[in-house]
Write a protein that holds these residues in place. Sequence first.
Motif, mmCIF file in Angstrom:
data_model
loop_
_atom_site.group_PDB
_atom_site.id
_atom_site.type_symbol
_atom_site.label_atom_id
_atom_site.label_comp_id
_atom_site.label_asym_id
_atom_site.label_seq_id
_atom_site.Cartn_x
_atom_site.Cartn_y
_atom_site.Cartn_z
ATOM 1 N N MET A 20 -6.900 9.168 -0.644
ATOM 2 C CA MET A 20 -6.429 8.860 -1.990
ATOM 3 C C MET A 20 -5.465 7.672 -1.959
ATOM 4 N N ALA A 21 -4.595 7.644 -0.945
ATOM 5 C CA ALA A 21 -3.645 6.533 -0.823
ATOM 6 C C ALA A 21 -4.384 5.212 -0.597
ATOM 7 N N GLU A 22 -5.411 5.239 0.235
ATOM 8 C CA GLU A 22 -6.203 4.024 0.447
ATOM 9 C C GLU A 22 -6.836 3.571 -0.864
ATOM 10 N N GLY A 23 -7.424 4.513 -1.594
ATOM 11 C CA GLY A 23 -8.069 4.172 -2.867
ATOM 12 C C GLY A 23 -7.102 3.598 -3.882
ATOM 13 N N TRP A 24 -5.934 4.242 -4.024
ATOM 14 C CA TRP A 24 -4.932 3.733 -4.974
ATOM 15 C C TRP A 24 -4.433 2.358 -4.553
ATOM 16 N N THR A 25 -4.189 2.168 -3.273
ATOM 17 C CA THR A 25 -3.671 0.887 -2.815
ATOM 18 C C THR A 25 -4.685 -0.217 -3.052
ATOM 19 N N ARG A 26 -5.931 0.059 -2.766
ATOM 20 C CA ARG A 26 -6.978 -0.945 -3.001
ATOM 21 C C ARG A 26 -7.068 -1.268 -4.496
#
Length: 144
Positions: A20-26
């Motif tokens: 989820m953190a990767e998705g939000w950051t992207r």
Amino acid sequence: MSKKMSLLYLCTGNSCRSQMAEGWTRALKGDQIEVYSAGIETHGLNPNAVNVMAEAGVDISNQKSQHIDEFKDTKIDYVITVCAHAHETCPFFPGDAKVLHVGFDDPPKLSPADASEEVKLDGFRRVRDEIKAFVETLPGSLEQ
């Protein structure tokens, strides 16, 4: 044009929080941050994480659960551990990688096994929103 900062989210299984953190950051900071996620182990992508991120308009369905060893030759500026186990067992990163811990609850453990699907999803939603709030502080909060 300045070089993007590189950031790796590290969790135990790379199935929920780090994904989820990767998705939000992207989605929110992709113009400033080159983002990755990995696990000490690989547990596969949790379908509930995919579902609650899609509710928020972020598609992580094409991300995959990756082992930390896949990044041993990748230049990483920051490693953010998002669970206690990953923080305690975080491997050494060559170079200048700064390791920070920003813990989030494990969504599958927020409700009893016999809870309704909606109750289970509520735990994922809460963590999703907490991760989004953290990502919105980037990159400034890392440089303090």
